[in-house]
Scaffold this motif. Structure first.
Motif, PDB file in Angstrom:
ATOM      1  N   LYS A   4       0.805  -1.253   0.215  1.00 38.30           N
ATOM      2  CA  LYS A   4       0.048  -0.320   0.365  1.00 38.30           C
ATOM      3  C   LYS A   4       0.869   1.023   0.081  1.00 38.30           C
ATOM      4  CE  LYS A   4      -3.647   2.149   2.164  1.00 38.30           C
ATOM      5  NZ  LYS A   4      -4.806   2.684   0.923  1.00 38.30           N
ATOM      6  N   HIS A  35       1.739   5.441   0.173  1.00 39.68           N
ATOM      7  CA  HIS A  35       1.279   6.382   0.462  1.00 39.68           C
ATOM      8  C   HIS A  35       2.535   7.934   0.933  1.00 39.68           C
ATOM      9  CE1 HIS A  35      -0.703   3.624   3.835  1.00 39.68           C
ATOM     10  NE2 HIS A  35       0.725   3.163   3.829  1.00 39.68           N
ATOM     11  N   ARG A  39       7.725   8.697  -1.846  1.00 42.89           N
ATOM     12  CA  ARG A  39       6.335   7.944  -1.162  1.00 42.89           C
ATOM     13  C   ARG A  39       7.633   6.938  -0.456  1.00 42.89           C
ATOM     14  NH1 ARG A  39       1.499   8.145  -5.814  1.00 42.89           N
ATOM     15  NH2 ARG A  39       2.280  10.350  -6.400  1.00 42.89           N
TER      16      ARG A  39
END
Length: 231
Positions: free
Chosen positions: A175, A177, A194
């Protein structure tokens, strides 16, 4: 990594220590890094680009003037990184043998990785074109999947301007972010920098260091993320 004790991972594109004022000032860059409060820092553009790619951030300065030590990733005796990617660890942090991972693309790119006690850190600087970034992420995911399993953080300059597309090869395993807008420092507009976490990790907090010093030291602002085990 205990659930009650997050590890702070940071990422910083140094721009070869050349600031927005045109000065190449590694001491200023080290001050910015020191202010992050990080345990691990992934660096991009840590070496000069031409010739033997000498270090832009001198290793002797890192050793003498910071709380960090360099992971030995360089293939050249004058560099501190590989394809400009380097990793700093807090002094005394135990780690395994580092890895260099070739990535496809029009221009030479690579990723670097090091295993800590219960965490794998991967530093990247992806290409400028989205089709190459996708190919790079796909190969990186494949290469990481072939390693012994370990909670994994991928962080660096992803070079992706869009928040909702471009990182699809990570879907299902990581995931991603975006801690905040980090580029360009004079007027941050894009979250190029990121952090992506495997599903056994969770993000406790994250942010961007937008101090006046950080705005002068590079054209990217550094990001940080506090990471804990999921669940």
């Amino acid at each position: 990594m205990a659930a009650s004790s997050p590890i702070r991972v940071a990422s910083y594109n140094l721009r070869k220590c050349r600031g927005t004022d045109g000065r190449r000032d590694p001491a200023r860059v080290l001050d910015v890094i020191g202010a992050l409060g990080a345990d691990v820092v992934a660096l991009q553009e840590a070496d000069l680009r031409l010739g033997a790619r000498p270090a832009a951030l001198p290793p002797a300065m890192v050793e003498a003037e910071s709380d960090f030590e360099l992971v030995r990733l360089a293939a050249s005796p004058v560099s501190i990184g590989w394809h400009g990617n380097a990793i700093l660890l807090r002094k005394g942090m135990a780690h395994g043998a580092p890895r260099r991972i070739e990535l496809p693309g029009l221009e030479p790119r690579g990723a670097v990785a090091v295993d800590l006690d219960a965490l794998r850190i991967v530093g990247v600087h992806l290409g400028l074109l989205r089709r190459y970034r996708r190919a790079q992420l796909a190969q990186l995911r494949e290469r990481l999947a072939a390693l012994p399993p370990l909670p994994t953080v991928i962080t660096g300059d992803f070079n992706e301007w869009r928040l909702n597309r471009g990182l699809e090869p990570l879907d299902g395993a990581y995931k991603a972010h975006a801690p905040g807008r980090s580029f360009p420092t004079r007027r941050p507009m894009a979250a190029l920098d990121r952090v992506a976490l495997s599903h056994d990790l969770a993000l406790q907090d994250a942010g961007v260091n937008d101090s006046p010093l950080a705005r002068r030291a590079s054209d990217h602002l550094p990001i940080w993320a506090d990471i804990i085990p999921a669940g």
